[in-house]
Scaffold this motif. Structure first.
Motif, mmCIF file in Angstrom:
data_model
loop_
_atom_site.group_PDB
_atom_site.id
_atom_site.type_symbol
_atom_site.label_atom_id
_atom_site.label_comp_id
_atom_site.label_asym_id
_atom_site.label_seq_id
_atom_site.Cartn_x
_atom_site.Cartn_y
_atom_site.Cartn_z
ATOM 1 N N MET A 1 1.046 -1.715 0.225
ATOM 2 C CA MET A 1 0.023 -0.008 0.151
ATOM 3 C C MET A 1 0.821 1.411 0.402
ATOM 4 S SD MET A 1 -3.434 -0.633 0.254
ATOM 5 C CE MET A 1 -3.261 -2.367 -1.064
ATOM 6 N N SER A 2 0.652 2.199 -0.721
ATOM 7 C CA SER A 2 1.179 3.125 -0.693
ATOM 8 C C SER A 2 0.980 4.241 0.120
ATOM 9 C CB SER A 2 0.826 4.456 -1.791
ATOM 10 O OG SER A 2 0.259 4.860 -2.299
ATOM 11 N N ASP A 3 1.779 5.321 0.565
ATOM 12 C CA ASP A 3 2.073 6.343 1.331
ATOM 13 C C ASP A 3 0.808 7.349 0.652
ATOM 14 O OD1 ASP A 3 2.784 5.422 3.655
ATOM 15 O OD2 ASP A 3 4.477 6.669 2.670
ATOM 16 N N LYS A 4 0.005 8.234 1.060
ATOM 17 C CA LYS A 4 -0.967 9.115 0.966
ATOM 18 C C LYS A 4 -0.052 10.876 0.892
ATOM 19 C CE LYS A 4 -6.099 6.918 0.873
ATOM 20 N NZ LYS A 4 -6.060 7.119 -0.429
ATOM 21 N N SER A 5 -0.342 11.879 0.464
ATOM 22 C CA SER A 5 -0.048 13.396 0.905
ATOM 23 C C SER A 5 -1.710 13.457 0.787
ATOM 24 C CB SER A 5 0.271 14.360 0.597
ATOM 25 O OG SER A 5 1.597 13.208 0.060
ATOM 26 N N TYR A 6 -2.158 14.604 1.977
ATOM 27 C CA TYR A 6 -3.140 14.708 2.683
ATOM 28 C C TYR A 6 -3.253 16.270 2.045
ATOM 29 C CZ TYR A 6 -4.526 10.905 5.023
ATOM 30 O OH TYR A 6 -4.882 9.023 4.930
ATOM 31 N N VAL A 7 -4.392 16.599 0.949
ATOM 32 C CA VAL A 7 -4.450 18.517 0.670
ATOM 33 C C VAL A 7 -5.935 18.282 1.609
ATOM 34 C CG1 VAL A 7 -4.715 19.746 -0.711
ATOM 35 C CG2 VAL A 7 -2.733 17.906 -1.045
ATOM 36 N N LEU A 8 -5.892 19.337 1.721
ATOM 37 C CA LEU A 8 -7.569 19.763 2.841
ATOM 38 C C LEU A 8 -7.799 18.691 3.404
ATOM 39 C CD1 LEU A 8 -7.359 22.757 -0.014
ATOM 40 C CD2 LEU A 8 -6.691 22.979 2.356
ATOM 41 N N ASN A 9 -7.479 18.175 3.691
ATOM 42 C CA ASN A 9 -8.187 16.697 4.345
ATOM 43 C C ASN A 9 -8.535 15.540 3.059
ATOM 44 O OD1 ASN A 9 -8.073 17.084 6.923
ATOM 45 N ND2 ASN A 9 -9.892 18.435 6.526
ATOM 46 N N VAL A 10 -7.715 15.925 1.985
ATOM 47 C CA VAL A 10 -8.290 14.415 0.954
ATOM 48 C C VAL A 10 -6.926 14.319 -0.063
ATOM 49 C CG1 VAL A 10 -8.617 14.603 -1.540
ATOM 50 C CG2 VAL A 10 -9.882 15.610 0.023
ATOM 51 N N GLY A 11 -6.608 12.453 0.839
ATOM 52 C CA GLY A 11 -5.590 12.077 1.163
ATOM 53 C C GLY A 11 -5.227 11.859 -1.432
ATOM 54 N N VAL A 12 -3.920 12.163 -1.391
ATOM 55 C CA VAL A 12 -3.519 11.465 -2.568
ATOM 56 C C VAL A 12 -2.316 10.756 -2.783
ATOM 57 C CG1 VAL A 12 -2.366 13.091 -4.303
ATOM 58 C CG2 VAL A 12 -4.310 14.218 -3.228
ATOM 59 N N ASP A 13 -2.644 9.932 -2.803
ATOM 60 C CA ASP A 13 -1.352 8.459 -3.597
ATOM 61 C C ASP A 13 -0.294 9.137 -4.231
ATOM 62 O OD1 ASP A 13 -2.771 5.862 -1.836
ATOM 63 O OD2 ASP A 13 -4.523 6.691 -3.725
ATOM 64 N N ARG A 14 0.993 8.749 -2.734
ATOM 65 C CA ARG A 14 2.296 9.562 -3.546
ATOM 66 C C ARG A 14 2.796 8.570 -4.058
ATOM 67 N NH1 ARG A 14 4.559 10.009 2.345
ATOM 68 N NH2 ARG A 14 3.091 11.848 2.774
#
Ligand code: UDP
Length: 241
Positions: A1-14
């Motif tokens: 599973m990948s890590d996520k970055s959070y932008v305004l509480n929305v997780g985006v896959d790194r």
């Protein structure tokens, strides 16, 4: 599973493009749970702030890739840089190339009359051997919806590309996901229009400069209203740090 970055509480896959394609293939082969791929841009992150259903769709997506330069900028600004931009159009092309190489079945749903067929013809000339098992334009009636879903389920595509615009494509896929029984479903916005040669993609220098949004605005000024979300997004991100 990948890590996520959070932008305004929305997780985006790194993920890099290569890793995104690998994850998509894992899903197709049943090595990871079936699901929906969301190609996130600033407008979608802003929509998730006020639309709880859409926020949940993004949260539950199999993959959320950073389609927009704004999302890539915001993640970096917030100290959680993403690997690279993974534009929905480019991801689609990569998946079509993989589909041709591995014999995955694909279905094109959405865009104006004939556009999905033209996108199919473009895919067949660009990716020899690709198996586009069906197409359907995005202007079907509610009576046509049931038969369409059954047709897709019977054709058993491995990948369903859906171009109904945001957020309709993601909401439609979520509502019908279990009946469709397609392992990998992805909302692709204006991708078929570009493949069909109806809409031009920004030149590479503009894509690299993070100015694809400006190019789209110049070509389709009617998008101005939708793009009002962009400055709001920037302000929210600056404030959220
Ligand atoms: N579309 C459709 N049915 C509709 C509304 C839109 O098939 O009822 C299609 C439209 O023709 C276009 C795509 O959805 O091909 C949306 O493209 P757009 O560039 O607006 O993508 P977005 O910015 O929403 O990702």
């Amino acid at each position: 599973m990948s890590d996520k970055s959070y932008v305004l509480n929305v997780g985006v896959d790194r993920l890099s493009m290569k890793q995104a394609v690998q994850r998509a293939e894992n899903i197709i082969r049943g090595l990871e749970p079936a699901g929906i791929v969301v190609t996130a841009n600033a407008e979608m992150v802003m929509l998730a702030q006020k639309d709880a259903d859409f926020a949940a769709i993004m949260r539950n997506a199999a993959l959320v890739v950073p389609d927009g330069a704004g999302v890539v900028w915001a993640a970096k600004y917030l100290g959680m840089p993403l690997t690279e931009r993974v534009a929905g159009y480019d991801l689609t092309q990569q998946l079509l190339a993989r589909a041709a190489a591995s014999g995955y079945r694909v279905f094109f749903l959405g865009a104006g009359p004939d556009v999905a067929n033209q996108a199919k013809a473009a895919a067949e000339s660009r990716y020899p051997g690709i198996n586009v098992v069906g197409t359907q334009d995005g202007f079907f009636t509610s009576q046509e919806e049931g038969p369409l879903i059954r047709r897709i389920a019977e054709l058993k595509p491995d990948i369903l590309f859906v171009a109904l615009g945001v957020p309709r494509q993601e909401k439609w896929l979520t509502r019908h996901f279990s009946e469709l029984t397609t392992p990998l479903c992805i909302g692709v916005g204006g991708t078929f229009d570009v493949m069909a040669g109806r809409v031009k993609r920004a030149p590479v220098w503009m894509q690299r400069a993070g100015l694809e949004w400006l190019f789209r605005l110049l070509c389709q000024p009617e998008r101005l209203f939708r793009m009002a979300a962009l400055p709001k997004f920037v302000l929210h991100v600056l404030r959220s740090k």
